[in-house]
Design a protein around this motif. Sequence first.
Motif, PDB file in Angstrom:
ATOM      1  N   GLY A  61      56.480-113.220  77.650  1.00 23.95           N
ATOM      2  CA  GLY A  61      57.818-112.894  77.188  1.00 23.95           C
ATOM      3  C   GLY A  61      58.047-113.302  75.747  1.00 23.95           C
ATOM      4  O   GLY A  61      58.699-112.570  74.986  1.00 23.95           O
ATOM      5  N   ARG A  62      57.503-114.445  75.345  1.00 19.06           N
ATOM      6  CA  ARG A  62      57.670-114.883  73.961  1.00 19.06           C
ATOM      7  C   ARG A  62      56.954-113.952  72.990  1.00 19.06           C
ATOM      8  O   ARG A  62      57.334-113.864  71.816  1.00 19.06           O
ATOM      9  CB  ARG A  62      57.146-116.314  73.801  1.00 19.06           C
ATOM     10  N   ARG A  63      55.921-113.275  73.463  1.00 20.99           N
ATOM     11  CA  ARG A  63      55.219-112.292  72.617  1.00 20.99           C
ATOM     12  C   ARG A  63      55.875-110.917  72.693  1.00 20.99           C
ATOM     13  O   ARG A  63      55.386-109.957  72.084  1.00 20.99           O
ATOM     14  CB  ARG A  63      53.753-112.191  73.045  1.00 20.99           C
ATOM     15  N   ASN A  64      56.992-110.843  73.458  1.00 22.60           N
ATOM     16  CA  ASN A  64      57.738-109.597  73.618  1.00 22.60           C
ATOM     17  C   ASN A  64      56.846-108.484  74.179  1.00 22.60           C
ATOM     18  O   ASN A  64      56.935-107.325  73.771  1.00 22.60           O
ATOM     19  CB  ASN A  64      58.365-109.151  72.292  1.00 22.60           C
ATOM     20  N   THR A  65      55.983-108.845  75.127  1.00 23.48           N
ATOM     21  CA  THR A  65      55.077-107.886  75.747  1.00 23.48           C
ATOM     22  C   THR A  65      55.673-107.397  77.054  1.00 23.48           C
ATOM     23  O   THR A  65      56.154-108.194  77.868  1.00 23.48           O
ATOM     24  CB  THR A  65      53.714-108.554  76.046  1.00 23.48           C
ATOM     25  N   GLU A  66      55.659-106.088  77.250  1.00 22.50           N
ATOM     26  CA  GLU A  66      56.074-105.551  78.543  1.00 22.50           C
ATOM     27  C   GLU A  66      55.099-106.072  79.604  1.00 22.50           C
ATOM     28  O   GLU A  66      53.885-105.953  79.460  1.00 22.50           O
ATOM     29  CB  GLU A  66      56.063-104.028  78.530  1.00 22.50           C
ATOM     30  N   THR A  67      55.639-106.656  80.669  1.00 21.30           N
ATOM     31  CA  THR A  67      54.810-107.352  81.646  1.00 21.30           C
ATOM     32  C   THR A  67      55.140-106.883  83.055  1.00 21.30           C
ATOM     33  O   THR A  67      56.308-106.702  83.402  1.00 21.30           O
ATOM     34  CB  THR A  67      55.036-108.878  81.554  1.00 21.30           C
ATOM     35  N   VAL A  68      54.098-106.702  83.846  1.00 19.84           N
ATOM     36  CA  VAL A  68      54.268-106.334  85.258  1.00 19.84           C
ATOM     37  C   VAL A  68      53.579-107.388  86.114  1.00 19.84           C
ATOM     38  O   VAL A  68      52.403-107.691  85.915  1.00 19.84           O
ATOM     39  CB  VAL A  68      53.672-104.944  85.566  1.00 19.84           C
ATOM     40  N   ARG A 100      61.733-114.113  79.220  1.00 18.50           N
ATOM     41  CA  ARG A 100      60.906-113.237  80.057  1.00 18.50           C
ATOM     42  C   ARG A 100      60.746-111.836  79.477  1.00 18.50           C
ATOM     43  O   ARG A 100      59.911-111.068  79.959  1.00 18.50           O
ATOM     44  CB  ARG A 100      61.452-113.162  81.474  1.00 18.50           C
ATOM     45  N   GLY A 101      61.530-111.477  78.454  1.00 15.30           N
ATOM     46  CA  GLY A 101      61.392-110.161  77.848  1.00 15.30           C
ATOM     47  C   GLY A 101      61.555-109.079  78.899  1.00 15.30           C
ATOM     48  O   GLY A 101      62.391-109.163  79.788  1.00 15.30           O
ATOM     49  N   THR A 102      60.718-108.034  78.807  1.00 16.06           N
ATOM     50  CA  THR A 102      60.725-106.973  79.808  1.00 16.06           C
ATOM     51  C   THR A 102      59.631-107.281  80.819  1.00 16.06           C
ATOM     52  O   THR A 102      58.459-106.934  80.631  1.00 16.06           O
ATOM     53  CB  THR A 102      60.487-105.594  79.170  1.00 16.06           C
ATOM     54  N   THR A 103      60.010-107.978  81.869  1.00 15.78           N
ATOM     55  CA  THR A 103      59.076-108.317  82.938  1.00 15.78           C
ATOM     56  C   THR A 103      59.600-107.733  84.236  1.00 15.78           C
ATOM     57  O   THR A 103      60.765-107.951  84.592  1.00 15.78           O
ATOM     58  CB  THR A 103      58.919-109.843  83.088  1.00 15.78           C
ATOM     59  N   VAL A 104      58.769-106.981  84.934  1.00 15.43           N
ATOM     60  CA  VAL A 104      59.186-106.357  86.187  1.00 15.43           C
ATOM     61  C   VAL A 104      58.241-106.784  87.299  1.00 15.43           C
ATOM     62  O   VAL A 104      57.086-107.134  87.058  1.00 15.43           O
ATOM     63  CB  VAL A 104      59.235-104.821  86.077  1.00 15.43           C
ATOM     64  N   LEU A 105      58.759-106.745  88.508  1.00 14.64           N
ATOM     65  CA  LEU A 105      57.982-107.100  89.692  1.00 14.64           C
ATOM     66  C   LEU A 105      57.566-105.820  90.396  1.00 14.64           C
ATOM     67  O   LEU A 105      58.413-105.003  90.777  1.00 14.64           O
ATOM     68  CB  LEU A 105      58.809-107.979  90.624  1.00 14.64           C
ATOM     69  N   ALA A 106      56.271-105.651  90.590  1.00 16.45           N
ATOM     70  CA  ALA A 106      55.754-104.464  91.265  1.00 16.45           C
ATOM     71  C   ALA A 106      55.840-104.618  92.773  1.00 16.45           C
ATOM     72  O   ALA A 106      56.056-105.710  93.302  1.00 16.45           O
ATOM     73  CB  ALA A 106      54.301-104.218  90.854  1.00 16.45           C
ATOM     74  N   GLU A 107      55.667-103.518  93.477  1.00 17.03           N
ATOM     75  CA  GLU A 107      55.476-103.575  94.919  1.00 17.03           C
ATOM     76  C   GLU A 107      54.211-104.380  95.193  1.00 17.03           C
ATOM     77  O   GLU A 107      53.311-104.449  94.353  1.00 17.03           O
ATOM     78  CB  GLU A 107      55.317-102.159  95.482  1.00 17.03           C
ATOM     79  N   PRO A 108      54.107-105.023  96.355  1.00 12.99           N
ATOM     80  CA  PRO A 108      52.881-105.767  96.661  1.00 12.99           C
ATOM     81  C   PRO A 108      51.667-104.863  96.652  1.00 12.99           C
ATOM     82  O   PRO A 108      51.770-103.652  96.900  1.00 12.99           O
ATOM     83  CB  PRO A 108      53.146-106.341  98.054  1.00 12.99           C
ATOM     84  N   PHE A 109      50.510-105.454  96.382  1.00  9.81           N
ATOM     85  CA  PHE A 109      49.270-104.681  96.324  1.00  9.81           C
ATOM     86  C   PHE A 109      49.079-103.865  97.586  1.00  9.81           C
ATOM     87  O   PHE A 109      48.686-102.700  97.538  1.00  9.81           O
ATOM     88  CB  PHE A 109      48.094-105.634  96.128  1.00  9.81           C
ATOM     89  N   GLY A 110      49.344-104.454  98.751  1.00  5.22           N
ATOM     90  CA  GLY A 110      49.152-103.737 100.007  1.00  5.22           C
ATOM     91  C   GLY A 110      50.190-104.132 101.036  1.00  5.22           C
ATOM     92  O   GLY A 110      50.887-105.144 100.903  1.00  5.22           O
TER      93      GLY A 110
END
Length: 240
Positions: free
Chosen positions: A46-53, A81-91
């Motif tokens: 987030g401090r690097r302003n990177t889009e994160t998943v 946290r910048g642009t951080t999103v939570l994905a659906e679980p792997f499975g």
Amino acid sequence: MAEPVAVIAVCGHEAAYGRALDGVVDAGVSIVSSGRELFRSITAHGRRNTETVVVPMTLGRDPDLVADAARTLRAVPAGERGTTVLAEPFGTSQHLVAWLRAAAGRVPETSALLVTAPSGDPFEDAELYRIAALVRRYGRSGLVEVAFTGGDPDPAEGIRRCRLLGAQRVTLVPAAFALPDVPEAETVPVDRAGPLIPASALRRVLGERVADARRRWREHGDDGVAAGLTAAENHGHSHT
């Protein structure tokens, strides 16, 4: 050119807290355990302003991993946290049944299947019995048993049970990212199938979860946290 995105694979016991993914996922993926390690990774990106998943690396038995990831993401201050999103679980558990059925199809019909995974809480372990029953019901193997590394029955006991039920050969099939150790000095030949998901397929599924999360954010502004917080609501005993 595609916009750069950082991927954090948050791991629990199914992936040996990240050790099972070393050398399997792409080099740029951050492999962390839940809690403080995930918190630090989110804030660093987030401090690097990177889009994160953030992708919870469960195969469907550990909904608490998803909920914990959501709580951790919510706890990170918005400015960090910048642009951080939570994905659906792997499975999901449905995926796990399908992956186990595919693995069972590569095992000789004459071999008993011992579905093996790291032990979790009682409800996770009970879920594996349900999954194994579906694998047996819709598969070709007549004998499917369950064992837990670090739990009861352990793989050695699971093999003994298979032998007592008439198995002449036993194949350990992992229901996790981590591969089980094969017990020594058994009275029947013991094989180990796996990994459950080949590395190329694992990277593809991980990429799909990341792409879906980014699309959901762009199109609906949904960071996935609200859904993640409810992931474990039906897990365990219900209390009124």
